[in-house]
Structure formats: structure tokens, C-alpha cells
Design a protein around this motif. Structure first.
Motif, mmCIF file in Angstrom:
data_model
loop_
_atom_site.group_PDB
_atom_site.id
_atom_site.type_symbol
_atom_site.label_atom_id
_atom_site.label_comp_id
_atom_site.label_asym_id
_atom_site.label_seq_id
_atom_site.Cartn_x
_atom_site.Cartn_y
_atom_site.Cartn_z
ATOM 1 N N ASN A 71 7.755 4.003 -6.326
ATOM 2 C CA ASN A 71 7.610 2.549 -6.441
ATOM 3 C C ASN A 71 7.683 1.871 -5.066
ATOM 4 O OD1 ASN A 71 7.123 0.208 -7.907
ATOM 5 N ND2 ASN A 71 9.307 -0.222 -8.164
ATOM 6 N N LYS B 213 3.463 5.762 -5.815
ATOM 7 C CA LYS B 213 3.632 5.210 -7.162
ATOM 8 C C LYS B 213 4.934 5.692 -7.787
ATOM 9 C CE LYS B 213 -1.302 4.877 -8.025
ATOM 10 N NZ LYS B 213 -2.443 5.574 -8.615
ATOM 11 N N SER C 47 5.160 0.456 -1.709
ATOM 12 C CA SER C 47 3.819 0.104 -1.241
ATOM 13 C C SER C 47 3.666 0.514 0.221
ATOM 14 C CB SER C 47 3.583 -1.404 -1.381
ATOM 15 O OG SER C 47 4.374 -2.101 -0.439
ATOM 16 N N ASN D 265 0.106 9.164 -4.992
ATOM 17 C CA ASN D 265 0.856 9.505 -6.201
ATOM 18 C C ASN D 265 2.359 9.401 -5.960
ATOM 19 O OD1 ASN D 265 -1.547 10.106 -7.587
ATOM 20 N ND2 ASN D 265 -1.546 12.186 -6.766
#
Length: 152
Positions: free
Chosen positions: A115, A112, A117, A109
Motif C-alpha cells: 500500500n 500494491k 505509491s 505488485n
């Protein structure tokens, strides 16, 4: 009356023998099983403090072969582990922990929200897809002891 005493003595002896064998089994199992500890980090100001405590824990038990450690990171603290902005000391410690078998879990979470990876984090991280708090609960269900450190 004599038979009752003999029967009671036999039952007591069996109980004592069973207790000793259970104690021996527990001792042998604890020798074979490593302590499992889950560290939790969400506060960006405590990154070095928590990493230092994990190293102290590893050193204190005689090395990484004597403990299984998982570090679950979420919230603002995860920014310290972005490869592009991590300081060299954090990068080195993460690399050492990864070699020592420390599980480095990044909250899905938080990834995300920031932003970012998995590829953009320091090497050695895995994603806690369901979230950091879910991963902590999973680890506790697997017998990990929770270590949420506070330094005020």
C-alpha cells in the motif's frame, strides 16, 4: 591442379580478411557499448549488501560512465526504500545511484501489497508496473546480464 590451389588460396585469403574485419568491428562495438547489468533485490536483510555491490561494480569499472545498471526491487526489501522509514545511508546511496543513472525499479505488485505509491518511495524510483520479475525478464531481453546476489 594449379588453378585449384590458386582458387583455394584466394578463397582462404578472402575468408581471413572477412574474419579480421569482423573481429575489428566486434572490438570497436564493445568499446562503444557499455556493459548492462540488472541487479535483483527481494531480501530485506541484503539491502546494504546489494547496494554495496552496486557501488563496488560502479567503482570497479571506472565510474558510472562505463556501465549501465538497473536495480529491480520487490518483496520485503522494498520497505527499506519507503521514504518515511529509510535509513540515511540507504537514502544517500539511492540519491547517488539516481544521479549516476542507475535505474531504480520498484515492483508494482509489491507496491500494491505494501500500500505504497511511487511518491512515498525515495526519489529516483520508477514503477515496474507489470511486476519486478517481468521487468527483470525485459532487461535480460534487452541484453542486461542478471546479477542475483547471494550471501549466506
Amino acid at each position: 591442379m594449379n588453378r585449384r590451389n590458386m582458387l583455394w588460396s584466394a578463397v582462404s585469403a578472402l575468408g581471413a580478411a572477412f574474419g579480421v574485419s569482423r573481429a575489428q568491428a566486434a572490438t570497436e562495438a564493445s568499446v562503444d557499448n557499455k556493459l548492462k547489468v540488472a541487479y535483483h533485490l527481494s531480501d530485506a536483510e541484503k539491502v546494504n549488501f546489494v547496494l554495496g555491490n552496486i557501488q563496488n561494480h560502479i567503482d570497479g569499472v571506472g565510474g558510472p560512465d562505463h556501465v549501465t545498471i538497473a536495480l529491480v526491487i520487490h518483496g520485503p526489501a522494498l520497505k527499506a526504500f519507503h521514504a518515511a522509514q529509510a535509513n540515511p545511508d540507504v537514502s544517500k546511496r539511492v540519491g547517488d545511484f539516481s544521479k549516476d543513472g542507475v535505474e531504480l525499479a520498484a515492483c508494482g505488485n509489491t507496491m500494491k501489497a505494501q500500500n505504497v505509491s511511487l511518491k512515498e518511495l525515495l526519489p529516483g524510483f520508477v514503477s515496474a508496473e507489470k511486476g519486478g520479475v517481468v521487468r527483470l525478464a525485459e532487461l535480460q531481453a534487452q541484453g542486461y546480464l542478471y546479477c542475483g546476489l547471494r550471501r549466506e
